[in-house]
Every structure is written in structure tokens, then in C-alpha cells.
Write a protein that holds these residues in place. Structure first.
Motif, PDB file in Angstrom:
ATOM      1  N   LEU A 153      32.021  41.137  48.214  1.00  0.00           N
ATOM      2  CA  LEU A 153      33.199  40.784  47.653  1.00  0.00           C
ATOM      3  C   LEU A 153      33.356  42.296  46.598  1.00  0.00           C
ATOM      4  CD1 LEU A 153      32.634  37.236  46.258  1.00  0.00           C
ATOM      5  CD2 LEU A 153      34.127  38.024  47.907  1.00  0.00           C
ATOM      6  N   PRO A 154      34.817  42.539  46.459  1.00  0.00           N
ATOM      7  CA  PRO A 154      35.026  43.900  45.505  1.00  0.00           C
ATOM      8  C   PRO A 154      35.213  43.380  44.107  1.00  0.00           C
ATOM      9  CG  PRO A 154      37.032  42.866  46.292  1.00  0.00           C
ATOM     10  CD  PRO A 154      35.933  42.154  47.026  1.00  0.00           C
ATOM     11  N   LEU A 155      34.445  44.262  43.309  1.00  0.00           N
ATOM     12  CA  LEU A 155      34.794  44.136  41.834  1.00  0.00           C
ATOM     13  C   LEU A 155      35.865  44.917  41.362  1.00  0.00           C
ATOM     14  CD1 LEU A 155      31.750  43.438  42.190  1.00  0.00           C
ATOM     15  CD2 LEU A 155      31.270  44.337  39.819  1.00  0.00           C
ATOM     16  N   ARG A 156      37.104  44.139  40.678  1.00  0.00           N
ATOM     17  CA  ARG A 156      38.175  44.962  40.642  1.00  0.00           C
ATOM     18  C   ARG A 156      38.207  45.289  39.062  1.00  0.00           C
ATOM     19  NH1 ARG A 156      41.667  41.121  41.835  1.00  0.00           N
ATOM     20  NH2 ARG A 156      40.176  39.530  41.340  1.00  0.00           N
ATOM     21  N   ARG A 157      38.660  43.885  38.357  1.00  0.00           N
ATOM     22  CA  ARG A 157      39.047  44.068  36.815  1.00  0.00           C
ATOM     23  C   ARG A 157      38.185  44.645  36.067  1.00  0.00           C
ATOM     24  NH1 ARG A 157      41.855  38.739  35.417  1.00  0.00           N
ATOM     25  NH2 ARG A 157      42.166  39.703  33.273  1.00  0.00           N
ATOM     26  N   VAL A 158      36.597  44.530  36.480  1.00  0.00           N
ATOM     27  CA  VAL A 158      35.583  45.007  35.615  1.00  0.00           C
ATOM     28  C   VAL A 158      35.231  46.568  35.858  1.00  0.00           C
ATOM     29  CG1 VAL A 158      34.480  42.929  35.020  1.00  0.00           C
ATOM     30  CG2 VAL A 158      33.887  44.117  37.043  1.00  0.00           C
ATOM     31  N   THR A 159      36.028  47.077  36.986  1.00  0.00           N
ATOM     32  CA  THR A 159      36.008  48.419  37.385  1.00  0.00           C
ATOM     33  C   THR A 159      36.864  49.479  36.879  1.00  0.00           C
ATOM     34  OG1 THR A 159      36.713  48.146  39.477  1.00  0.00           O
ATOM     35  CG2 THR A 159      34.321  48.067  39.357  1.00  0.00           C
ATOM     36  N   LYS A 160      37.831  48.873  35.995  1.00  0.00           N
ATOM     37  CA  LYS A 160      39.060  49.651  35.904  1.00  0.00           C
ATOM     38  C   LYS A 160      38.915  51.002  35.150  1.00  0.00           C
ATOM     39  CE  LYS A 160      40.200  46.649  31.622  1.00  0.00           C
ATOM     40  NZ  LYS A 160      40.488  45.454  31.546  1.00  0.00           N
TER      41      LYS A 160
END
Lengths: 324, 90
Positions: A37-44
Motif C-alpha cells: 500500500l502507498p503512503l500518500r498524505r503522510v508523505t506530502k
């Protein structure tokens, strides 16, 4: 069609008990092949050329990454005739490995005895009881190392009764990840993985995945996440300098060690739940902290970590969720 | 005098002791006395702001003091307070 005929003709030679065990293997075959699964919002705040992914290990049938080593330890013990009919599987556990053993023990008609610190969360104790495992509680002040010592003593006193699975020292632990988690990561990233980050418990995930990835690409960097101090709240992780070192741990494997505070991991657990929809446990939070710290230093790359379990077993921990 | 039981990971900061006699009418006072006796324990138990770190589990008998009155939980002379560590790997 030919194979079907073969199956039918060989069936009468298999006893009812063996047949039940073969059918039990169906559950074990569901282990692994977890989503990446990708980490998206925590990697902004991270470079757009850096991607961070996590293996969602709670998709395993027993609910954690521990299904992989438990399956492999049981399989190799049966194959090598070290776990014989009538013997009990014995090990020490902080919870997840015990749940995996108990799950597969039920499927394969193997009785399971676990040494576990008495302060294991009520969720863990309830799950183990529901699965029919025998639990020997150990002194909470002595922690996981105390449970290891109790299991060792029990195995020594009754070697004919117990097969001591010994997850900390059993090579079948890390080999499970070499054979499954590592290849899955290469396949799911189409070979693009550049960094692997894993929390240290028994070190099985780190050791097995790293050995596979380094054979695939010697340039892959390995980061081990561990608690920043001997006294911590990162359930499932070990502070290696002050704990009984697992024999399977090779300190030369990680390129570096990321020290994670309990507070940072707890905060990350809440963020992952509320910003990504990933309802994970504390060791996943710690892995994510280390993975994101690393990702922030990179200009490009594919960082992969493993999220060992879901948050259900930590619901009674009000301090973690800040829900009080 | 109440007794505080020290878990293995904290013993190196308490001269290796498993139990320490402490003075205090409450859990908070007992912890204050403990960290006065062994100042190295302080950063493990308390935040920079001086609050008990959220993950520190304190048990009076079988009761988590969080479910009593927290650091204000009263202590009697013969109480034993245990600091319970989290469960590490595996």
C-alpha cells in the motif's frame, strides 16, 4: 483432467487424519501475498520522486506478519520430524507469533503452549484463548526476555513433550521472509525498490527480506528501526543493545539503525489511521516514522517497509488513541 | 514505606535494584522520590514538561493507576507499586 483422475486414485491411501491435515494446509496457503500500500498524505513533504510503500501484513489469515515465520517453522519442523504426533509446540511470544502458532495449530491439529508476559494486552489473551492455546503467564517485570527464559526451561525439562519452536533462534523464521516477503516486494515494485525499512523484533523480517533484496540488487539500502531506549512503549519491538539478542540477528545487515521514540510512533499510528485509513498497530507506526525520516532525506527512490499488524489488539490502550 | 518495583529495562538506572523503598502519600510523590534517589530514571518516566509519559504503565496490585486516580492515587505504607514495561519483539 489427468491430474484430477490421479487425485481420486491416490485418495484412498491417505488416512482420515492425514487428509484432515492436508485440508488444514488450505488456510496456510492463504499466508503471504499481502497488498503493497502507498503512503500518500503522510508523505506530502517528501520529494515527488520518492515513493513510500508498506506491506500490509495484517491481511494474513492470523492477522499479522508472524503468519509467515510461524507457517515456515511448523512446516520445517514437521518435514524434519522434530514436531512429532502428540508433541506440543512451545514458544515464548509477545502475542502475534503466539496467535499465528495457535491459528495454524488449530488447522493442523497441533497443540500449542505459549510463554507470554502477564501484561500482554487483554485482546491478545482473549484471542489466544479463543483459538484454544495454552498460555503460561510470566513475570511482567521481566518482559519478553523473562518469557524466553521460561520457555527455554520448560523445553529443557520436558523435551519429549515439547517441540521448542524458538522463533528468536530458528532460521526458518528469517527464511520465511527470504522465500516470500522479499520476492513479493521485488515483484510488487517491479524491481524498483531502493530502500527497505523494518522494525526489529526477532529481526526475522529485516534479515530475510534484506538477504533476498541484496541478492537481487546489492545497492538496496537497509534501515532497522528500534526503540530509542531500553524502556519504551513500542510493543513488539526490541532494543537490541539491552535485550537477549536473537541468534538469527546479524548486526551487519542494516546500513543504519533508526531510533524511534514511543511518542513519535504513537502519533504516527493515529496519523496513519486518520489520514490514510491504515488502522495499524504500534510497530507499524514505528516503521512508518523510520521510513518517512529516510524518505525525507532522498531526492528519488522507492522506500518499502512492513506494517506488522492492525490496530485491533491495541484498542484497550487509551493513551495510544488519545480517546479518553 | 511504599515499595516501587523496577522492571528489567530500568534497573541499570537504579543501581540494578529490583525494588526501591520510596516516600510519598500518592503515586506522583512516590515517583518523585524515586527519581530524586535515581535521577537517571527521570527522562525515562517523565516528559521534558515534567508529565508522566503516556506509555508508562503503573500498577497498584492488579489495578492500572490510570483507572484509579492517576498520579494522585493515594498510597498506603505497605503498598507495592509496579512499573510494567511494554512487551518487546516476537
Amino acid at each position: 483432467m489427468t491430474s484430477k483422475v490421479n487425485t481420486i486414485t491416490t485418495k484412498p491411501t491417505v488416512s482420515a487424519h492425514q487428509e484432515s491435515e492436508v485440508e488444514g494446509m488450505a488456510l496456510l496457503k492463504a499466508v503471504g501475498n499481502t497488498p503493497l500500500l502507498p503512503l500518500r498524505r503522510v508523505t506530502k513533504n517528501i520529494s515527488p520522486d520518492v515513493k513510500v510503500y508498506a506491506k500490509a501484513e495484517w491481511f494474513n489469515p492470523g492477522g499479522s506478519v508472524k503468519d509467515r515465520p510461524a507457517f515456515n517453522i511448523i512446516r520445517s519442523a514437521l518435514y524434519e520430524c522434530r514436531l512429532l504426533p502428540g508433541m506440543r509446540l512451545l514458544d515464548s511470544t509477545s502475542g502475534n507469533m503466539g496467535i499465528a502458532y495457535a491459528t495454524f495449530g488449530a488447522a493442523l491439529d497441533i497443540n500449542v503452549t505459549l510463554a507470554m508476559p502477564e501484561n500482554a494486552s487483554p485482546e491478545r489473551v482473549s484471542i489466544l484463548r479463543a483459538l484454544g492455546a495454552e498460555v503460561v503467564f510470566t513475570d511482567p517485570l521481566e518482559g519478553s526476555d523473562g518469557a524466553i527464559l521460561v520457555a527455554r526451561q520448560m523445553a529443557k525439562e520436558q523435551p519429549d513433550l515439547y517441540f521448542y519452536a524458538n522463533q528468536y533462534d530458528n532460521p526458518a523464521n528469517w527464511q520465511a521472509h527470504y522465500n516470500s516477503t522479499g520476492p513479493e516486494i521485488v515483484e510488487q515494485t517491479q524491481g524498483a525498490v531502493t530502500h527497505f525499512v523494518a522494525g526489529l523484533g526477532t529481526s526475522g523480517t529485516l534479515t530475510g527480506v534484506s538477504r533476498y533484496l541484496r541478492e537481487y540488487n546489492p545497492e538496496v539500502e537497509i534501515v532497522a528501526a528500534q526503540p530509542d531506549a531500553a524502556f519504551h512503549g513500542l510493543e513488539g519491538l526490541k532494543h537490541m543493545p539491552t535485550a537477549i539478542q536473537p541468534a538469527i540477528y546479524d548486526p551487519k545487515i542494516p546500513d543504519r539503525i533508526a531510533e524511534v521514540t514511543t511518542e513519535a510512533a504513537h502519533e504516527m499510528v493515529r496519523k496513519l489511521a486518520r489520514q490514510e485509513g491504515y488502522f495499524v498497530g504500534i510497530s507499524s507506526g514505528a516503521a512508518a516514522v523510520a521510513a518517512l525520516q529516510l524518505a525525507a532525506e532522498l531526492e528519488s527512490g522507492v522506500v518499502v517497509t512492513a506494517f506488522p499488524d492492525a490496530g485491533y489488539k491495541y484498542l484497550s490502550d487509551d493513551a495510544l488513541w488519545e480517546t479518553r | 514505606m511504599p515499595i516501587l518495583r523496577i522492571p528489567t529495562p530500568l534497573r541499570p538506572y537504579a543501581e540494578g535494584q529490583t525494588e526501591v523503598n520510596v516516600q510519598g502519600q500518592t503515586v506522583g510523590e512516590a515517583l518523585g522520590d524515586l527519581t530524586a534517589q535515581f535521577p537517571e530514571l527521570k527522562k525515562h518516566l517523565f516528559s521534558d514538561a515534567g508529565e508522566l509519559r503516556a506509555f508508562v504503565n503503573l500498577f497498584l496490585g492488579e489495578e492500572d493507576v490510570r483507572h484509579l486516580e492517576g498520579v494522585d492515587t493515594p498510597l498506603s505504607e505497605d503498598d507495592k507499586l509496579r512499573i510494567i514495561p511494554s512487551i518487546a519483539g516476537g
